[in-house]
Enzyme design. Structure first.
Site, PDB file in Angstrom:
ATOM      1  N   LEU A   1      -9.573  -1.410   2.233  1.00  0.00           N
ATOM      2  CA  LEU A   1      -8.355  -1.919   2.867  1.00  0.00           C
ATOM      3  C   LEU A   1      -8.626  -3.188   3.662  1.00  0.00           C
ATOM      4  CD1 LEU A   1      -6.688   1.362   4.148  1.00  0.00           C
ATOM      5  CD2 LEU A   1      -5.775  -0.190   2.412  1.00  0.00           C
TER       6      LEU A   1
ATOM      7  N   ASN B   1       0.815  -1.221   0.000  1.00  0.00           N
ATOM      8  CA  ASN B   1       0.000   0.000   0.000  1.00  0.00           C
ATOM      9  C   ASN B   1       0.849   1.273   0.000  1.00  0.00           C
ATOM     10  OD1 ASN B   1      -2.456  -1.313  -0.117  1.00  0.00           O
ATOM     11  ND2 ASN B   1      -2.579  -1.515   2.095  1.00  0.00           N
TER      12      ASN B   1
ATOM     13  N   TYR C   1      -8.859  -5.997   1.214  1.00  0.00           N
ATOM     14  CA  TYR C   1      -7.552  -6.295   0.641  1.00  0.00           C
ATOM     15  C   TYR C   1      -6.651  -7.005   1.658  1.00  0.00           C
ATOM     16  CZ  TYR C   1      -2.956  -5.616  -1.474  1.00  0.00           C
ATOM     17  OH  TYR C   1      -1.694  -5.813  -1.983  1.00  0.00           O
ATOM     18  N   GLU C   2      -6.676  -6.568   2.904  1.00  0.00           N
ATOM     19  CA  GLU C   2      -5.822  -7.124   3.948  1.00  0.00           C
ATOM     20  C   GLU C   2      -6.418  -8.371   4.610  1.00  0.00           C
ATOM     21  OE1 GLU C   2      -2.857  -6.107   4.240  1.00  0.00           O
ATOM     22  OE2 GLU C   2      -2.928  -4.131   3.325  1.00  0.00           O
ATOM     23  N   GLU C   3      -7.582  -8.796   4.131  1.00  0.00           N
ATOM     24  CA  GLU C   3      -8.291  -9.960   4.678  1.00  0.00           C
ATOM     25  C   GLU C   3      -8.493  -9.821   6.186  1.00  0.00           C
ATOM     26  OE1 GLU C   3      -7.090 -13.850   3.126  1.00  0.00           O
ATOM     27  OE2 GLU C   3      -5.881 -12.778   1.625  1.00  0.00           O
TER      28      GLU C   3
END
Length: 152
Positions: free
Chosen positions: A80, A18, A83-85
Site C-alpha cells: 500500500l 482500494n 501504491y500510495e507513494e
C-alpha cells in the site's frame, strides 16, 4: 493450520481505488475485508496534478466519507505504501471508523499532501473507484459529488 502472516494492530480504511475488491486482492493478498463504515469530519475530493488526480480526503467538519475497512499484514502495508507513494504523495492519518454494524474501529487512512489542488481524474481511475463502491454496496452519491467539484 497456523498462519505465519503477521497482522498489524490497526486497520486500513480505504476510500478510493482500494475499495475495488479485485484490485485490492491483487495489491494486498493477505488483506481481510472487515466491512464498511464512515469517517467523520472529512470530505471526498479528487486532487493531484493534471492527468494525475486521485481520490483524497480533506478536513470538513460537516462531511463524512464512506470507507471499506481491511485488516492488513505487514506485507500489505508495504504494498500500500508503494501504491500510495507514501510519504511523497500521501501521508498516513489515524481515524475512528464508524462501522455500519454499529461498532467503532481505529484505523489509518492515506491523506494526500495539501499542496495538491482539486483536479479532474481520468475516466479509467474514476471507473475503478466507482467499481469499489459497487463492490461494497455503497451509494456512489459522494463519489459523484467529488467528481462534480473537480470540474469547477
Amino acid at each position: 493450520m497456523m498462519s505465519n502472516i503477521k497482522y498489524l494492530d490497526l486497520y486500513y480504511a480505504a476510500y478510493g481505488s482500494n475499495m475495488n475488491l479485485e484490485e485490492m486482492k491483487k495489491r494486498c493478498p493477505d488483506a481481510k475485508h472487515e466491512g464498511t463504515g464512515t469517517i467523520e469530519g472529512y470530505e471526498l475530493l479528487f486532487c493531484g496534478e493534471a492527468g494525475r488526480a486521485y481520490l483524497n480526503v480533506r478536513p470538513n467538519s460537516a462531511k463524512k466519507v464512506n470507507v471499506c475497512l481491511f485488516k492488513i499484514s505487514e506485507n500489505d502495508l508495504k504494498s500500500l505504501d508503494e501504491y500510495e507513494e507514501y510519504p511523497k504523495l500521501y501521508g498516513r492519518s489515524k481515524c475512528d471508523v464508524f462501522m455500519d454494524d454499529g461498532s467503532i474501529k481505529q484505523a489509518f487512512f492515506y491523506e494526500m499532501d495539501t499542496k495538491y489542488d482539486v483536479m479532474r481524474p481520468t475516466e479509467s481511475y474514476y471507473k475503478r473507484c466507482e467499481q469499489g463502491y459497487i463492490d461494497n454496496d455503497i451509494d456512489t452519491l459522494y463519489l459523484k459529488q467529488a467528481l462534480e467539484k473537480s470540474t469547477k
